[in-house]
Design a protein around this motif. Sequence first.
Motif, PDB file in Angstrom:
ATOM      1  N   ARG A  82       0.817  -1.211   0.000  1.00  0.00           N
ATOM      2  CA  ARG A  82       0.000   0.000   0.000  1.00  0.00           C
ATOM      3  C   ARG A  82       0.856   1.269   0.000  1.00  0.00           C
ATOM      4  NH1 ARG A  82      -5.417  -0.515   0.828  1.00  0.00           N
ATOM      5  NH2 ARG A  82      -6.187  -2.571   1.423  1.00  0.00           N
ATOM      6  N   GLN A  83       2.150   1.122  -0.089  1.00  0.00           N
ATOM      7  CA  GLN A  83       3.054   2.260  -0.050  1.00  0.00           C
ATOM      8  C   GLN A  83       3.376   2.738  -1.464  1.00  0.00           C
ATOM      9  OE1 GLN A  83       4.387   4.041   2.623  1.00  0.00           O
ATOM     10  NE2 GLN A  83       5.026   5.394   0.955  1.00  0.00           N
ATOM     11  N   GLN A  84       3.082   4.001  -1.745  1.00  0.00           N
ATOM     12  CA  GLN A  84       3.405   4.566  -3.047  1.00  0.00           C
ATOM     13  C   GLN A  84       4.879   4.960  -3.083  1.00  0.00           C
ATOM     14  OE1 GLN A  84       2.084   8.383  -5.811  1.00  0.00           O
ATOM     15  NE2 GLN A  84       0.535   7.402  -4.529  1.00  0.00           N
ATOM     16  N   ILE A  85       5.588   4.470  -4.082  1.00  0.00           N
ATOM     17  CA  ILE A  85       7.019   4.742  -4.208  1.00  0.00           C
ATOM     18  C   ILE A  85       7.273   5.980  -5.063  1.00  0.00           C
ATOM     19  CG2 ILE A  85       9.214   3.828  -5.042  1.00  0.00           C
ATOM     20  CD1 ILE A  85       8.120   1.028  -4.535  1.00  0.00           C
ATOM     21  N   VAL A  86       6.563   6.064  -6.181  1.00  0.00           N
ATOM     22  CA  VAL A  86       6.766   7.180  -7.098  1.00  0.00           C
ATOM     23  C   VAL A  86       5.538   7.318  -7.980  1.00  0.00           C
ATOM     24  CG1 VAL A  86       7.840   5.808  -8.943  1.00  0.00           C
ATOM     25  CG2 VAL A  86       8.429   8.239  -8.717  1.00  0.00           C
ATOM     26  N   ARG A  87       5.312   8.528  -8.513  1.00  0.00           N
ATOM     27  CA  ARG A  87       4.234   8.740  -9.485  1.00  0.00           C
ATOM     28  C   ARG A  87       4.830   9.317 -10.756  1.00  0.00           C
ATOM     29  NH1 ARG A  87      -0.766  12.782  -8.529  1.00  0.00           N
ATOM     30  NH2 ARG A  87       0.327  14.134  -9.996  1.00  0.00           N
ATOM     31  N   ILE A  88       4.386   8.804 -11.877  1.00  0.00           N
ATOM     32  CA  ILE A  88       4.870   9.247 -13.186  1.00  0.00           C
ATOM     33  C   ILE A  88       3.693   9.827 -13.951  1.00  0.00           C
ATOM     34  CG2 ILE A  88       6.019   8.555 -15.329  1.00  0.00           C
ATOM     35  CD1 ILE A  88       6.956   6.014 -13.692  1.00  0.00           C
ATOM     36  N   ASP A  89       3.777  11.099 -14.346  1.00  0.00           N
ATOM     37  CA  ASP A  89       2.692  11.770 -15.067  1.00  0.00           C
ATOM     38  C   ASP A  89       3.040  11.937 -16.545  1.00  0.00           C
ATOM     39  OD1 ASP A  89       1.567  11.965 -12.612  1.00  0.00           O
ATOM     40  OD2 ASP A  89       1.460  14.150 -12.547  1.00  0.00           O
ATOM     41  N   GLU A  90       2.101  11.557 -17.390  1.00  0.00           N
ATOM     42  CA  GLU A  90       2.218  11.787 -18.831  1.00  0.00           C
ATOM     43  C   GLU A  90       1.166  12.813 -19.219  1.00  0.00           C
ATOM     44  OE1 GLU A  90       2.704   8.064 -21.235  1.00  0.00           O
ATOM     45  OE2 GLU A  90       2.329   7.120 -19.288  1.00  0.00           O
ATOM     46  N   GLU A  91       1.589  14.024 -19.513  1.00  0.00           N
ATOM     47  CA  GLU A  91       0.639  15.071 -19.840  1.00  0.00           C
ATOM     48  C   GLU A  91       1.341  16.212 -20.585  1.00  0.00           C
ATOM     49  OE1 GLU A  91      -0.763  16.182 -15.969  1.00  0.00           O
ATOM     50  OE2 GLU A  91       0.793  17.677 -15.693  1.00  0.00           O
ATOM     51  N   ARG A  92       0.553  16.941 -21.326  1.00  0.00           N
ATOM     52  CA  ARG A  92       1.017  18.174 -21.958  1.00  0.00           C
ATOM     53  C   ARG A  92      -0.105  19.185 -21.791  1.00  0.00           C
ATOM     54  NH1 ARG A  92       2.059  17.286 -27.869  1.00  0.00           N
ATOM     55  NH2 ARG A  92      -0.123  17.883 -28.126  1.00  0.00           N
ATOM     56  N   ILE A  93       0.035  20.040 -20.779  1.00  0.00           N
ATOM     57  CA  ILE A  93      -1.047  20.967 -20.448  1.00  0.00           C
ATOM     58  C   ILE A  93      -0.990  22.171 -21.383  1.00  0.00           C
ATOM     59  CG2 ILE A  93      -2.025  22.419 -18.645  1.00  0.00           C
ATOM     60  CD1 ILE A  93      -0.764  20.529 -16.603  1.00  0.00           C
ATOM     61  N   GLU A  94      -2.075  22.357 -22.101  1.00  0.00           N
ATOM     62  CA  GLU A  94      -2.171  23.489 -23.007  1.00  0.00           C
ATOM     63  C   GLU A  94      -3.639  23.843 -23.203  1.00  0.00           C
ATOM     64  OE1 GLU A  94      -1.967  20.848 -27.133  1.00  0.00           O
ATOM     65  OE2 GLU A  94      -0.180  21.918 -26.429  1.00  0.00           O
ATOM     66  N   THR A  95      -3.874  25.030 -23.729  1.00  0.00           N
ATOM     67  CA  THR A  95      -5.246  25.469 -23.973  1.00  0.00           C
ATOM     68  C   THR A  95      -5.785  24.785 -25.216  1.00  0.00           C
ATOM     69  OG1 THR A  95      -4.769  27.617 -22.985  1.00  0.00           O
ATOM     70  CG2 THR A  95      -6.722  27.465 -24.394  1.00  0.00           C
ATOM     71  N   PRO A  96      -6.960  24.166 -25.137  1.00  0.00           N
ATOM     72  CA  PRO A  96      -7.537  23.541 -26.336  1.00  0.00           C
ATOM     73  C   PRO A  96      -7.779  24.579 -27.431  1.00  0.00           C
ATOM     74  CG  PRO A  96      -8.719  22.881 -24.344  1.00  0.00           C
ATOM     75  CD  PRO A  96      -7.828  24.003 -23.959  1.00  0.00           C
ATOM     76  N   SER A  97      -7.839  24.137 -28.639  1.00  0.00           N
ATOM     77  CA  SER A  97      -8.096  25.044 -29.759  1.00  0.00           C
ATOM     78  C   SER A  97      -9.495  25.645 -29.634  1.00  0.00           C
ATOM     79  CB  SER A  97      -7.987  24.284 -31.078  1.00  0.00           C
ATOM     80  OG  SER A  97      -9.035  23.321 -31.175  1.00  0.00           O
TER      81      SER A  97
END
Length: 478
Positions: free
Chosen positions: A112-127
Amino acid sequence: MINDFKFGRVVIIGDLLLDCYVSGSVHRISPEAPVPVLHRAHHTAVPGGAANVAMNAATLGSKVTLIGIVGQDSAADTLKNALSEISGIDLSHIVDDPNWITIAKTRVLSGRQQIVRIDEERIETPSAETRAQLIQAARTAMENADVVVCSDYAKGVLTDDVVQAVCLAARERGIPVIVDPKRKDLSAYEGAYLITPNRSELYMATGLSCKDDREITEAARVASAAFGGNVLVTRSEDGMTLYETNGKTTHVQVRKSEVYDVSGAGDTVVATIASILSAGQDLETAVVIASSAASIVVSKLGTATVSRAELSAALLLEIQEDGETADLARARDIIEGWRHHGARIAFTNGCFDLVHPGHIALIKAAGKQGDKLVVAINSDASVKRLKGEKRPLQDEQARATVIGALRDVDLVVIFDEDTPLETIKALRPDVIVKGADYRENEVVGGDFVKTYGGSVVLADLISGRSTTSIVRKMQVGV
């Protein structure tokens, strides 16, 4: 309880995320660097963000229309496939944007112990085109909606123009908007019915300390003034604080439980409130029920949902009473608490001087008509006026103790008038139960409860059973 609620339609618009979990066990440290080596055992992926709100609302029984943006990638396919397995979620308004990357968060766990979190994202304003699609989808979905939720994870979907268009369209249709906010400037949510910041989000938006009830209330008041609606502050183990636009503040405690993971707990709160409001219940009731839902979901690992059965069981556990005897003011407070948990209140009354099988049959029948049963008994003075100077045979406290000890009875009140009408008016039960020796139009309080949608039920009696007949037999030595 909530099993009797008829949930409506909820529109949810916001950031769609995919929550991934890589789990296994750690037994050694890497020789290459001072980091644990995970022996991978499982890999799972579940909807997160606004998609998790949708999952929670649909699991409770609401009909959900989900609006957001996904890319044309494998994460989008995984997200849609997971959502399609849940009955009641309409995915037809999700916008596929080839220039968008579906946001994924991968949590690596050892036990139940979280070791690390990996985020895949590219935050930008939608068209502009994509934003126009979102707005049109929201307007279309609102044609049959009861509640709208804006789930803002600050990932780009809820831009100023999208939020403003959603709030305006909802206001035109008289639909409440609930916002889970991530902005410093709350004025962007003008027109929303409710926002649900946590303690840190409230501090970020107001700059005010949020350590205790007094400070939370003041910060919530400032937040409310910024956008014009109600504020629900989620405070983790300290519960929740609801600040309403009329100045009323309600602090709701959470059921104590061992907290394993708070991931998505805010989503559960928002989804539960939206669902309860869609069922026609008031905001305070929705908040009380949502606090129970939050207590359940934090005991689960990862992003999770709460079923209607789980929530109903938890609510029943929280309102258990031992058939106590209460004065009218205390009884009113107890019943108000039951109602906020979604309970249906049944009511019956009588002298109950010598409890006999006829009384037991009436009380059992009354108990089946609601989640909680209130029994009103005549005071000693009232019994004397009705039955004569030689009655009652037992004083009011003795009679209340006996009735309160019965399994079906949750609360006993003593009334001094000749009839329980004033008690009924004060307590406003959902159903009054009397014996079938009455006609419905003869039941005291029957007309009153019908004015607010209540009802009268006539229960079958056991013939030949009465305190008077028992006393008569005793007098003649039979």
